[in-house]
Structures are given as structure tokens and as C-alpha cells.
Design an enzyme around this catalytic site. Structure first.
Site, PDB file in Angstrom:
ATOM      1  CG  ASP A   1      -0.260  -0.397   2.512  1.00 32.66           C
ATOM      2  OD1 ASP A   1       0.976  -0.383   2.562  1.00 32.66           O
ATOM      3  OD2 ASP A   1      -0.974  -0.702   3.482  1.00 32.66           O
TER       4      ASP A   1
ATOM      5  CG  ASP B   1      -8.723  -1.342  12.105  1.00 33.08           C
ATOM      6  OD1 ASP B   1      -7.767  -2.037  11.676  1.00 33.08           O
ATOM      7  OD2 ASP B   1      -9.146  -0.330  11.518  1.00 33.08           O
TER       8      ASP B   1
ATOM      9  CG  HIS C   1      -5.810  -2.226   8.883  1.00 36.53           C
ATOM     10  ND1 HIS C   1      -5.976  -1.035   9.556  1.00 36.53           N
ATOM     11  CD2 HIS C   1      -4.472  -2.328   8.673  1.00 36.53           C
ATOM     12  CE1 HIS C   1      -4.789  -0.463   9.737  1.00 36.53           C
ATOM     13  NE2 HIS C   1      -3.867  -1.227   9.211  1.00 36.53           N
TER      14      HIS C   1
ATOM     15  CD  GLU D   1      -8.632   0.879   8.112  1.00 31.77           C
ATOM     16  OE1 GLU D   1      -8.611  -0.088   8.895  1.00 31.77           O
ATOM     17  OE2 GLU D   1      -8.010   1.932   8.312  1.00 31.77           O
TER      18      GLU D   1
HETATM   19  C1  GLP Z   1      -0.458   0.318   8.597  1.00 30.49           C
HETATM   20  C2  GLP Z   1      -0.116  -0.530   7.384  1.00 30.49           C
HETATM   21  C3  GLP Z   1      -0.298  -1.999   7.646  1.00 30.49           C
HETATM   22  C4  GLP Z   1       0.343  -2.359   8.966  1.00 30.49           C
HETATM   23  C5  GLP Z   1      -0.343  -1.624  10.082  1.00 30.49           C
HETATM   24  C6  GLP Z   1       0.247  -1.944  11.449  1.00 30.49           C
HETATM   25  O1  GLP Z   1      -1.749   0.774   8.642  1.00 30.49           O
HETATM   26  N1  GLP Z   1      -0.855  -0.160   6.213  1.00 30.49           N
HETATM   27  O2  GLP Z   1       0.271  -2.742   6.585  1.00 30.49           O
HETATM   28  O3  GLP Z   1       0.252  -3.734   9.184  1.00 30.49           O
HETATM   29  O4  GLP Z   1      -0.209  -0.247   9.858  1.00 30.49           O
HETATM   30  O5  GLP Z   1       1.307  -1.086  11.734  1.00 30.49           O
HETATM   31  P1  GLP Z   1       2.383  -1.371  12.832  1.00 30.49           P
HETATM   32  O6  GLP Z   1       3.197  -2.505  12.314  1.00 30.49           O
HETATM   33  O7  GLP Z   1       3.206  -0.121  12.926  1.00 30.49           O
HETATM   34  O8  GLP Z   1       1.666  -1.707  14.065  1.00 30.49           O
END
Ligand code: GLP
Length: 262
Positions: A67, A136, A138, A143
């Protein structure tokens, strides 16, 4: 799903890196799906170490990132483009022509998304997709209520995700982009294998819902229950709400040698 619980994120990341390394060693032109966020950092650090110390070769590897934020220049320090160069690409021998990250500044989002999907097909499909999980539930930026059939497209972040990610934008939620381009859940499910990483108590509820809850669009990651080859690498804290944690530990401890890292 294979649930691999380790004492800490370092041990879990090293175990996950061995799976990636085995694939890249056996298939030098492997196609990797990559994730951003704080979670995959120790995994990337271990891959960099393997590249430097044991010559893990990325020269023929192709990558597709999950993404990107809409509206951030590639050069913006919080773009996922910058993240990937800073934390992985600049430190391994990857061919820049084989790197793919959605273009958050595109003027034609639908065409950009369709081209991204086509590029994945043209590369032969993703062999191994690395995933984190949002609090959440995702995956990528899919989402809750995202379609399980979705493909790469624009999405709007939830308020929860905006608040979670504000830490990367000086703690200022107003600086967090509201939109992103993300691979769809259908895109992720088409990968031949998936590796999910999650660390810390803040992910425990999402992990329990993903692994042991019903498959539901309200928990996008729960679709991985339907994937033929999904591994979940977590630390003790992220495993805290799993009812069957002892069983997963028992299964992993009894894994035959020939199946290690596979
Ligand atoms: C973002 C990314 C996800 C990731 C998530 C968790 O929203 N788009 O791919 O898994 O955050 O982030 P973190 O690893 O910093 O907890």
C-alpha cells in the site's frame, strides 16, 4: 493457519526471516509482497544481516508493496516509498527496476490500480506476502467491512488507523493522509503464501479475532483462515488472548526437521 509463538519479537522475526530466506535461496527470482509499519522492521533487519553475512541474494527478486498513502510525494519522509528505501532496499542488492509500490500521487487512481494488479500477474503472482495487522484487524489498508474479493483500489482510513499512525506524523492526526491505495483482500489471498507478524499486547485482541474468531469482513485478517499457506509469527504478548496458545506451541515444538522454515 500455522501459529508460531516466540518469546519476543526478535525471535519471531528471525523465524519469519528464515522462511523468506529459504524461498529466496530456492527460487532466486521469487516475487515478494512487502509490508510497512513498525512490525516488519526486525524482519527486514534480519534479511539485511543475511544479505551481508551469508550472501542472501536479492538481485533477481521482484517486490510489490501492499500500500501507499494518497497525496504523499515519494520523497515525503513518511511515504511508504521512503520507508522501504530507508529500511530495506538501500541495504540489499535489489534491482530497482523490480520494485513496485503504488503511486500515491497518481492522477488516475483506477488506471494506476489496474496496472498494479496487471504487473503482479505479469510477474507470475506473489510467492510470499508479508503482512502486519492493524489494531482494528486490517491487512494492508483493508479496513473493516472491506470486500474479501477486493483488488488494488483506493480506500479511506478509519479514524482508529489515523489515530494509530499519527505517531509517524508528529502525533498530529491532521497530518495523516485520509486515503491510500492498497492491494485488496483478494490480491493478498492470491499470494501463494502469507506471513503475518504481530507483536505486543496492543495486537492481542486483533490476533485472537483473526485466528480464533469467525471469518468476517469486520476483521479483514480473519480471511487468512481460508488461505492454504498462512503463517502467523507472534510474540507472547500478542498471543495473550489466544485460547489455544498451548496447542500452537505444542504443534510448533513437534514440527519435523524437514518442515522447518518451509
Ligand atoms: C499500517 C499498514 C499496515 C500495517 C499496520 C500496522 O496501517 N498499512 O500494513 O500492518 O499499519 O502497523 P504497525 O506494524 O506499525 O503496528
Amino acid at each position: 493457519m500455522e501459529i508460531i509463538i516466540q518469546q519476543n519479537k526478535q525471535a519471531a522475526s528471525v523465524a519469519a526471516a528464515r522462511v523468506v530466506a529459504r524461498l529466496v535461496s530456492e527460487k532466486p527470482d521469487a516475487v515478494l509482497g512487502l509490508a510497512t509499519g513498525s512490525t516488519p522492521l526486525p524482519l527486514y533487519a534480519e534479511l539485511i544481516r543475511m544479505h551481508r553475512e551469508v550472501g542472501l541474494d536479492f538481485s533477481a527478486v521482484t517486490t510489490f508493496n501492499l500500500d501507499e498513502y494518497v497525496g504523499l510525494e515519494k520523497e515525503h519522509e513518511q511515504s511508504y516509498h521512503s520507508f522501504m528505501w530507508q529500511n530495506l532496499f538501500s541495504q540489499i542488492n535489489i534491482n530497482p527496476d523490480k520494485i513496485h509500490i503504488p503511486d500515491g500521487m497518481t492522477t488516475d487512481v483506477p488506471a494506476c490500480c489496474a496496472a498494479y494488479e496487471q504487473a503482479i500477474v505479469d510477474a507470475g503472482g506473489i510467492d510470499l506476502q508479508i503482512l502486519g495487522i492493524g489494531s482494528d484487524g486490517h491487512i494492508g489498508f483493508n479496513e473493516p467491512t472491506s470486500s474479501f474479493a477486493s483488488r488494488t483500489r483506493i480506500k479511506t482510513l478509519t479514524q482508529e488507523t489515523v489515530a494509530d499512525n499519527a505517531r509517524f506524523f508528529d502525533g498530529d492526526e491532521s497530518k495523516v493522509p485520509r486515503h491510500c491505495i492498497t492491494m485488496g483482500i483478494g490480491t493478498i489471498m492470491a499470494a501463494r503464501s502469507n506471513i503475518m507478524l504481530a507483536f505486543g499486547g496492543g495486537k492481542a485482541e486483533a490476533i485472537a479475532a483473526m485466528v480464533e474468531g469467525p471469518v468476517a469482513a469486520m476483521v479483514p485478517a480473519s480471511i487468512l483462515q481460508h488461505h492454504r499457506n498462512a503463517k502467523v509469527f507472534i510474540d507472547d504478548a500478542a498471543a495473550a488472548q489466544l485460547k489455544r496458545a498451548d496447542y500452537y506451541r505444542w504443534v510448533y515444538a513437534g514440527k519435523p526437521d524437514w518442515q522447518q522454515d518451509a
